[in-house]
Motif scaffolding. Structure first.
Motif, PDB file in Angstrom:
ATOM      1  N   TRP A  43     117.467  80.693  86.865  1.00 44.28           N
ATOM      2  CA  TRP A  43     117.553  80.199  88.241  1.00 44.28           C
ATOM      3  C   TRP A  43     116.200  79.688  88.737  1.00 44.28           C
ATOM      4  CZ3 TRP A  43     116.862  85.712  88.410  1.00 44.28           C
ATOM      5  CH2 TRP A  43     115.927  86.171  89.332  1.00 44.28           C
ATOM      6  N   LYS A  44     115.106  80.078  88.026  1.00 44.96           N
ATOM      7  CA  LYS A  44     113.781  79.564  88.371  1.00 44.96           C
ATOM      8  C   LYS A  44     113.621  78.102  87.928  1.00 44.96           C
ATOM      9  CE  LYS A  44     112.037  83.423  90.054  1.00 44.96           C
ATOM     10  NZ  LYS A  44     111.462  83.528  91.413  1.00 44.96           N
ATOM     11  N   SER A  45     114.423  77.670  86.971  1.00 50.31           N
ATOM     12  CA  SER A  45     114.332  76.302  86.457  1.00 50.31           C
ATOM     13  C   SER A  45     115.137  75.372  87.366  1.00 50.31           C
ATOM     14  CB  SER A  45     114.859  76.246  85.019  1.00 50.31           C
ATOM     15  OG  SER A  45     114.019  76.981  84.164  1.00 50.31           O
ATOM     16  N   ALA A  46     114.604  75.136  88.553  1.00 50.84           N
ATOM     17  CA  ALA A  46     115.333  74.459  89.625  1.00 50.84           C
ATOM     18  C   ALA A  46     115.917  73.119  89.187  1.00 50.84           C
ATOM     19  CB  ALA A  46     114.412  74.240  90.819  1.00 50.84           C
ATOM     20  N   LYS A  47     117.240  72.977  89.347  1.00 55.21           N
ATOM     21  CA  LYS A  47     117.898  71.692  89.100  1.00 55.21           C
ATOM     22  C   LYS A  47     117.541  70.690  90.201  1.00 55.21           C
ATOM     23  CE  LYS A  47     122.046  73.854  87.185  1.00 55.21           C
ATOM     24  NZ  LYS A  47     123.474  74.075  87.431  1.00 55.21           N
ATOM     25  N   TRP A  48     117.673  69.403  89.904  1.00 54.96           N
ATOM     26  CA  TRP A  48     117.500  68.309  90.874  1.00 54.96           C
ATOM     27  C   TRP A  48     116.164  68.440  91.617  1.00 54.96           C
ATOM     28  CZ3 TRP A  48     121.886  71.683  92.127  1.00 54.96           C
ATOM     29  CH2 TRP A  48     122.974  71.427  91.294  1.00 54.96           C
ATOM     30  N   VAL A  49     115.137  68.835  90.870  1.00 49.99           N
ATOM     31  CA  VAL A  49     113.852  69.131  91.523  1.00 49.99           C
ATOM     32  C   VAL A  49     113.293  67.874  92.190  1.00 49.99           C
ATOM     33  CG1 VAL A  49     112.416  68.724  89.444  1.00 49.99           C
ATOM     34  CG2 VAL A  49     111.692  70.402  91.199  1.00 49.99           C
ATOM     35  N   ARG A  50     112.764  68.054  93.380  1.00 51.79           N
ATOM     36  CA  ARG A  50     112.176  66.918  94.096  1.00 51.79           C
ATOM     37  C   ARG A  50     110.733  67.182  94.484  1.00 51.79           C
ATOM     38  NH1 ARG A  50     115.155  65.885  99.616  1.00 51.79           N
ATOM     39  NH2 ARG A  50     113.613  64.219  99.611  1.00 51.79           N
ATOM     40  N   GLY A  51     110.273  68.420  94.328  1.00 54.71           N
ATOM     41  CA  GLY A  51     108.873  68.651  94.645  1.00 54.71           C
ATOM     42  C   GLY A  51     108.443  70.091  94.527  1.00 54.71           C
ATOM     43  N   LEU A  52     107.131  70.265  94.492  1.00 53.48           N
ATOM     44  CA  LEU A  52     106.531  71.595  94.484  1.00 53.48           C
ATOM     45  C   LEU A  52     105.613  71.692  95.693  1.00 53.48           C
ATOM     46  CD1 LEU A  52     105.393  71.850  90.736  1.00 53.48           C
ATOM     47  CD2 LEU A  52     107.608  72.530  91.722  1.00 53.48           C
ATOM     48  N   VAL A  53     105.669  72.818  96.390  1.00 55.12           N
ATOM     49  CA  VAL A  53     104.759  73.059  97.503  1.00 55.12           C
ATOM     50  C   VAL A  53     103.889  74.252  97.126  1.00 55.12           C
ATOM     51  CG1 VAL A  53     104.552  73.658  99.942  1.00 55.12           C
ATOM     52  CG2 VAL A  53     106.373  72.099  99.188  1.00 55.12           C
TER      53      VAL A  53
END
Lengths: 232, 198
Positions: free
Chosen positions: B158-168
């Motif tokens: 679940w840490k391997s975020a799908k549809w990733v759009r960014g990191l803060v």
């Protein structure tokens, strides 16, 4: 923490699914839609665990799980065919805080289940019983003998509390002309409109959930109000 | 102290070492909290935001222009399935973060569709994570997070975020979507960190 529950009853639902009634001392309570982890231990110490949806609303002393047998499965055939009243069963839970319905939650509730995906939805139906929350259930099954909770659903359908509609994908009972999957037209007919402010819960096999959720979004439903749970 | 399950024999799968409580699957199950977002690559954008608010952005062409790696890793879902030797292609976070100036310790990954998950920054560096866009030699399916997902195989999936759009990036640790819904803040499969408090 793991704790030992006692099996009070195992009730056959269909040829491949059983409902297991557990007596759980000191159960902290749960929300409709949450899961439970089950752990089996062989005499030589080998262990296997799986997570199952809770099928019942919280009550003081029992929990129900409904388990569908996975062909060639390691745990589900034991739970469905071997486990019997009086046996101990190690459990842990409740688990999960998203695919849940909470009393007092705003708006009507649309439930859409495919096959054994109806299990957590039945927990929500029980939890909402006697509250003022309007609920609708759209339930897709292969054929009449695949219907889980057939008696509960008949009672619900006969009451004014819940709208229940069954969809048959392979074989329909006498008097039901439609055989086929859920499509846009059927959703239009049986689910709340996008403007009704409903929260929609979709649960079932991955392909079913993908198809239904895509149809709902295409029909204008807000993705943020659609919660999904995919079985595998 | 163990409770024997009467009549349960179970099966061994010899030669396979899995984290505790996991079983092996050859399928690729899908678990998502809502409808699958369908993001076209021409609309895709990936943003890294530092703790001071500075932003670094890549569009799809910029991502494709970066050196890619072939990755073969075992993956472990908190719902107990493990899948061995999965093969991916993607860009290492070492590459993406190489010129990002930060002293932050924590990261919140954000996805199209609103999903979030928190990861310590050190878990994304040193060859441990990627922005993956191919699985098994094919473009990543939307239901598995395509066009691009975060891949952090040493943590529960679940840490391997799908549809990733960014990191803060942040100096303080906040909790993401599943982490605020009762799951463990870190999620090490080998320590069986499934639920908060494990």
């Amino acid at each position: 923490m793991w704790q030992v529950a006692t099996v009070a009853d195992v009730r056959r639902e269909t040829a491949t699914a059983s409902t297991i009634v557990l007596e759980v001392p000191d159960w902290p309570g749960h929300l409709a839609g949450q899961h439970l982890d089950v752990r089996l231990t062989a005499p030589d110490g080998y262990r296997a665990s799986r997570s199952y949806s809770i099928a019942s609303a919280w009550s003081a002393d029992t929990i129900e799980l409904t388990v569908e047998k996975v062909p060639d499965g390691e745990v589900s055939p034991y739970l469905v065919d071997v486990l019997k009243a009086g046996d101990p069963l190690e459990i842990r839970g409740p688990v999960g805080g998203w695919f849940v319905w909470k009393p007092g939650q705003e708006g009507p509730v649309q439930l859409i289940g495919g096959g054994s995906g109806v299990v957590p939805l039945r927990s929500m139906l029980q939890a909402a019983s006697g509250t003022s929350t309007p609920m609708r259930l759209l339930y897709s099954v292969r054929r009449p003998e695949s219907v889980i909770y057939v008696h509960d659903l008949k009672e619900l359908a006969a009451s004014d509390d819940v709208d229940v509609h069954l969809v048959y994908t392979r074989e329909a009972p006498a008097g039901e002309p439609r055989v086929g999957r859920i499509d846009a037209e059927l959703l239009e007919q049986y689910v709340y409109k996008p403007t009704d402010g409903a929260t929609t819960y979709v649960c079932g096999p991955t392909a079913f959930v993908e198809a239904v959720a895509d149809l709902l979004v295409a029909a204008g439903h807000d993705p943020a109000r659609i919660r999904t749970e995919r079985f595998g | 102290m163990s409770t024997v399950s009467p009549g349960f024999t179970g099966r061994r799968r010899d030669g396979t070492e899995l984290p505790p409580g996991q079983y092996l699957t050859h399928e690729f199950p899908v678990l998502s909290a809502g409808p699958t977002p369908h993001i076209r690559t021409e609309h895709w954008e990936f943003t890294v935001t530092t703790e001071t608010g500075e932003q670094y952005k890549w569009d799809w062409a910029a991502l494709m222009a970066l050196p890619a790696e072939e990755i073969t890793k075992d993956i472990h879902c908190v719902t107990r399935w493990s899948k061995l030797q999965t093969t991916w292609k993607g860009v290492s976070l070492d590459t993406l973060l190489a010129d990002v100036e930060t002293g932050a310790d924590f990261v919140m990954a954000h996805s199209y569709g609103g999903y979030t998950t928190n990861v310590p920054l050190e878990d994304l560096l040193d060859g441990q994570s990627w922005i993956a866009y191919e699985f098994d030699g094919e473009p990543l399916d939307p239901e598995h997070g395509g066009p691009a997902r975060l891949l952090v195989p040493h943590l529960y999936f679940w840490k391997s975020a799908k549809w990733v759009r960014g990191l803060v990036l942040s100096d303080t640790e906040d909790l993401g979507f599943w982490e605020t819904a009762g799951y463990h803040e870190y999620g090490d499969p080998w320590k069986e960190q499934r639920y908060a408090g494990d």
